[in-house]
Design an enzyme around this catalytic site. Structure first.
Site, PDB file in Angstrom:
ATOM      1  N   ASP A   1       0.669  -1.040  -0.168  1.00 58.96           N
ATOM      2  CA  ASP A   1       0.019   0.157  -0.129  1.00 58.96           C
ATOM      3  C   ASP A   1       0.938   1.082   0.084  1.00 58.96           C
ATOM      4  O   ASP A   1       0.444   1.874   0.291  1.00 58.96           O
ATOM      5  CB  ASP A   1      -1.116   0.435   0.835  1.00 58.96           C
ATOM      6  CG  ASP A   1      -0.322  -0.184   2.478  1.00 58.96           C
ATOM      7  OD1 ASP A   1       0.917   0.372   2.312  1.00 58.96           O
ATOM      8  OD2 ASP A   1      -1.005  -0.261   3.924  1.00 58.96           O
TER       9      ASP A   1
ATOM     10  N   ASP B   1      -1.531  -6.405  -0.007  1.00 57.70           N
ATOM     11  CA  ASP B   1      -1.010  -5.299   1.019  1.00 57.70           C
ATOM     12  C   ASP B   1      -2.881  -5.430   0.505  1.00 57.70           C
ATOM     13  O   ASP B   1      -3.122  -4.547   0.029  1.00 57.70           O
ATOM     14  CB  ASP B   1      -0.914  -4.037   0.713  1.00 57.70           C
ATOM     15  CG  ASP B   1       1.082  -4.086   2.335  1.00 57.70           C
ATOM     16  OD1 ASP B   1       1.016  -4.937   3.279  1.00 57.70           O
ATOM     17  OD2 ASP B   1       1.696  -2.631   1.503  1.00 57.70           O
TER      18      ASP B   1
ATOM     19  N   LYS C   1      -1.356  -9.343   3.223  1.00 59.40           N
ATOM     20  CA  LYS C   1      -0.680  -8.691   4.319  1.00 59.40           C
ATOM     21  C   LYS C   1      -0.975  -8.005   4.895  1.00 59.40           C
ATOM     22  O   LYS C   1      -2.053  -7.329   4.684  1.00 59.40           O
ATOM     23  CB  LYS C   1       0.450  -8.452   3.173  1.00 59.40           C
ATOM     24  CG  LYS C   1       1.719  -7.794   4.882  1.00 59.40           C
ATOM     25  CD  LYS C   1       3.311  -7.601   4.605  1.00 59.40           C
ATOM     26  CE  LYS C   1       3.383  -5.462   3.781  1.00 59.40           C
ATOM     27  NZ  LYS C   1       2.609  -4.445   4.591  1.00 59.40           N
TER      28      LYS C   1
ATOM     29  N   GLU D   1      -1.666  -5.485   9.004  1.00 57.23           N
ATOM     30  CA  GLU D   1      -0.546  -5.034   9.624  1.00 57.23           C
ATOM     31  C   GLU D   1      -1.138  -5.411  11.665  1.00 57.23           C
ATOM     32  O   GLU D   1      -2.218  -5.092  11.653  1.00 57.23           O
ATOM     33  CB  GLU D   1      -0.016  -3.557  10.022  1.00 57.23           C
ATOM     34  CG  GLU D   1       0.734  -2.899   8.508  1.00 57.23           C
ATOM     35  CD  GLU D   1       0.433  -1.699   8.184  1.00 57.23           C
ATOM     36  OE1 GLU D   1       0.536  -1.000   9.481  1.00 57.23           O
ATOM     37  OE2 GLU D   1       0.623  -1.176   7.058  1.00 57.23           O
TER      38      GLU D   1
ATOM     39  N   GLU E   1       9.410  -4.631  10.123  1.00 59.59           N
ATOM     40  CA  GLU E   1      10.480  -2.996   9.530  1.00 59.59           C
ATOM     41  C   GLU E   1      10.487  -2.483  10.476  1.00 59.59           C
ATOM     42  O   GLU E   1      10.210  -1.607  12.018  1.00 59.59           O
ATOM     43  CB  GLU E   1       9.005  -2.785   8.960  1.00 59.59           C
ATOM     44  CG  GLU E   1       9.072  -0.950   8.410  1.00 59.59           C
ATOM     45  CD  GLU E   1       7.941  -0.175   7.463  1.00 59.59           C
ATOM     46  OE1 GLU E   1       6.973  -1.024   7.238  1.00 59.59           O
ATOM     47  OE2 GLU E   1       7.985   0.679   6.646  1.00 59.59           O
TER      48      GLU E   1
HETATM   49  O1  KIV Z   1       3.367  -1.019   1.771  1.00 57.34           O
HETATM   50  C1  KIV Z   1       4.371  -1.303   1.296  1.00 57.34           C
HETATM   51  O2  KIV Z   1       5.532  -1.327   0.568  1.00 57.34           O
HETATM   52  C2  KIV Z   1       4.861  -2.527   2.750  1.00 57.34           C
HETATM   53  C3  KIV Z   1       6.753  -2.183   2.870  1.00 57.34           C
HETATM   54  C4  KIV Z   1       6.985  -1.424   3.816  1.00 57.34           C
HETATM   55  C5  KIV Z   1       7.073  -3.823   3.911  1.00 57.34           C
HETATM   56  O3  KIV Z   1       4.916  -2.729   3.817  1.00 57.34           O
END
Ligand code: KIV
Length: 285
Positions: free
Chosen positions: A51, A90, A119, A121, A189
């Site tokens: 994202d 994401d 993914k 968070e 991260e």
């Molecule tokens: O959104 C993204 O690019 C990420 C990376 C920084 C891992 O989550």
């Protein structure tokens, strides 16, 4: 007769095997079809449709404005380019933090756009329930701990996380909960190298670091950072492998000058009439 050996498509098992065999996992973000194809052909293991596209592609101030509609468009573009690499999409802000049902619907839409995993968070109780349900539904999940951009306003800026013994233990506990809930990998991260190494050693699932030192099982960087295309700021951990900003500007400046001086297009870059048609035009009064 030469037999072309096609490299096998990367799967969750390939990535878990890499951890077991101590082979590093490579991940880059990509947001469009051609970049995904180049990374795929270069041999990248995994492509993340991050994202971060909100900031590097769409010019938003943070990742908060990215919508499901945008994620679906960019995910399907990347998936059309990536033939072998494992694509993770994401889940954008508020697409999974409301209810487990919303999360399943939205994660399912990203899988239907072509992604092989999603993914998300954090490690709150709701997030853990979401991971459990997604995994049961057949949607592989990557967790994300340390600096989590969707929590930017709570974290109070782009700050390294897990800087003390206690914070490292809390992050380890969270990582173990993600693993128990069914996540098959976790992004760390902006975490001190020593903390990331400690967490990596305690987990069965691979850690993918970004600003988390060299002991993670894999590394991820944002493609616009490695290509030198995103110039708003340069994170300390983002190594530049090219200077696209300069190349793009030089190409644009040369083009502008060629157009102004009529050096572009030349004869080879133009279409032409055949002689017979030309003669007719020349005899026009
Ligand atoms: O959104 C993204 O690019 C990420 C990376 C920084 C891992 O989550």
């Amino acid at each position: 007769m030469s037999v072309q050996v096609k490299e096998k498509k990367i799967t969750v098992s390939t990535l878990l095997k890499k951890k077991a065999e101590k082979e590093k996992i490579t991940m880059l973000t990509a947001y469009d079809c051609s970049t995904a194809r180049y990374f795929d052909e270069a041999g990248i293991d995994t492509i993340l449709v991050g994202d971060s596209l909100g900031m590097v592609i769409l010019g938003y101030e943070s990742t908060h404005n990215v919508s499901m509609e945008e994620m679906k468009i960019f995910t399907s573009a990347v998936c059309r380019g990536a033939k072998r690499a494992f694509v993770v999409a994401d889940m954008p802000f508020l697409s999974y933090q409301t209810t487990v049902e919303d999360a399943v619907k939205n994660a399912g839409a990203l899988i239907q756009s072509g992604a092989s995993a999603v993914k998300l968070e954090g490690a709150t109780d709701l997030i853990l329930s979401v991971i459990k349900r997604l995994t049961e539904t057949g949607i592989p999940v990557v967790g994300h701990l340390g600096f989590t951009p969707q929590y930017l306003n709570v974290l109070g800026g782009y700050k390294v996380q897990g800087k003390s013994y206690e914070n490292t233990l809390t992050m380890l506990e969270q990582a173990k909960k993600l693993e128990a809930a069914g996540a098959f990998a976790v992004v760390l991260e902006m975490v001190p190298e020593e903390s990331a190494e400690f967490i990596t050693k305690q987990l069965k699932i691979p850690t993918i670091g970004i600003g988390a030192g060299k002991y993670c099982d894999g590394q991820v960087l944002v493609c616009d950072d490695i290509l030198g295309k995103f110039s708003e700021f340069k994170p300390k951990f983002a190594r530049r492998y090219a200077n696209f900003q300069e190349e793009i500007m030089q190409a644009a400046q040369k083009y502008i000058s060629d157009v102004k001086t009529a050096a572009f297009p030349d004869a080879a870059e133009s279409f032409h009439l055949n002689e017979e048609e030309m003669k007719k035009l020349e005899s026009y009064k």
